[in-house]
Design a protein around this motif. Sequence first.
Motif, PDB file in Angstrom:
ATOM      1  N   GLY A 138      41.059  19.381 145.874  1.00  0.00           N
ATOM      2  CA  GLY A 138      41.499  17.579 144.708  1.00  0.00           C
ATOM      3  C   GLY A 138      40.047  18.222 144.877  1.00  0.00           C
ATOM      4  N   ASP A 139      38.761  18.751 145.218  1.00  0.00           N
ATOM      5  CA  ASP A 139      37.650  19.102 145.021  1.00  0.00           C
ATOM      6  C   ASP A 139      37.422  19.735 143.756  1.00  0.00           C
ATOM      7  N   ILE A 140      35.980  19.328 142.159  1.00  0.00           N
ATOM      8  CA  ILE A 140      36.097  20.676 141.165  1.00  0.00           C
ATOM      9  C   ILE A 140      34.411  20.675 141.396  1.00  0.00           C
ATOM     10  N   ILE A 141      34.740  21.964 140.517  1.00  0.00           N
ATOM     11  CA  ILE A 141      33.825  22.402 140.290  1.00  0.00           C
ATOM     12  C   ILE A 141      33.008  22.665 138.588  1.00  0.00           C
ATOM     13  N   PHE A 142      31.949  21.967 137.917  1.00  0.00           N
ATOM     14  CA  PHE A 142      31.917  22.314 136.841  1.00  0.00           C
ATOM     15  C   PHE A 142      31.120  23.509 137.381  1.00  0.00           C
ATOM     16  N   THR A 143      31.406  24.369 136.317  1.00  0.00           N
ATOM     17  CA  THR A 143      30.407  25.814 136.975  1.00  0.00           C
ATOM     18  C   THR A 143      29.560  26.879 136.438  1.00  0.00           C
ATOM     19  N   GLY A 144      28.800  26.065 135.646  1.00  0.00           N
ATOM     20  CA  GLY A 144      27.564  25.981 134.767  1.00  0.00           C
ATOM     21  C   GLY A 144      27.724  26.226 132.995  1.00  0.00           C
TER      22      GLY A 144
END
Length: 207
Positions: A171-177
């Motif tokens: 459920g975690d999300i990462i905006f990768t740059g």
Amino acid sequence: MNNIKNIYCVGRNYAAHAKELNNEIPKSPFLFLKPTHALIEASGNWISLPENQGSVHFETELVIKVGRNYEKGIKVDDLIDRMAIGLDFTLRDVQSELKKKGQPWLLAKGFQHSAVISKFIDFPGMEELQKTDFSLLKNEVKVQQGNIKDMIFDLQTIIDFTAHHFGLGEGDIIFTGTPEGVGQVADGDHLSLVWGDKVLGECFIKL
């Protein structure tokens, strides 16, 4: 959207973007968080952003969604199940002042509607991911384009670093740059989030 937990964001992960903002290129992943209240889907809707706080800049990013709890040694293709294109909205003037004071960026990065995402699609795997660009159209004109091949820190490094320091689970999300080309939005702007040649999300800006 309801099952999204932590929103991690990677700063300065494209060398050309770091250069355009006169930032040093980091030696290890540079992360910050956004509150879940910042999250909103781009589904043809109007999105309200802060007014009278200086310029609001778009930063277009690949967003990955964690499909299971992290275990040491797990590979990207086994951990990530979905992906989207996102916008990390930034109050640039506010951020500049916070940087001068050495204070956290939360006021510049964590305001409501500062984390915009398209609909999620299936994660195609690292090999296929590198064959496709993501981009942003502003009023039908392409203003940003990027590919994960140009990242300073690849997705495996990002997820291992994030998990080690903060934890990483389903459920975690990462905006990768974001790549170079960030810029200011204006009232009424039409923004389209694009993967390859397919629009995954769009919105209109209300300032």
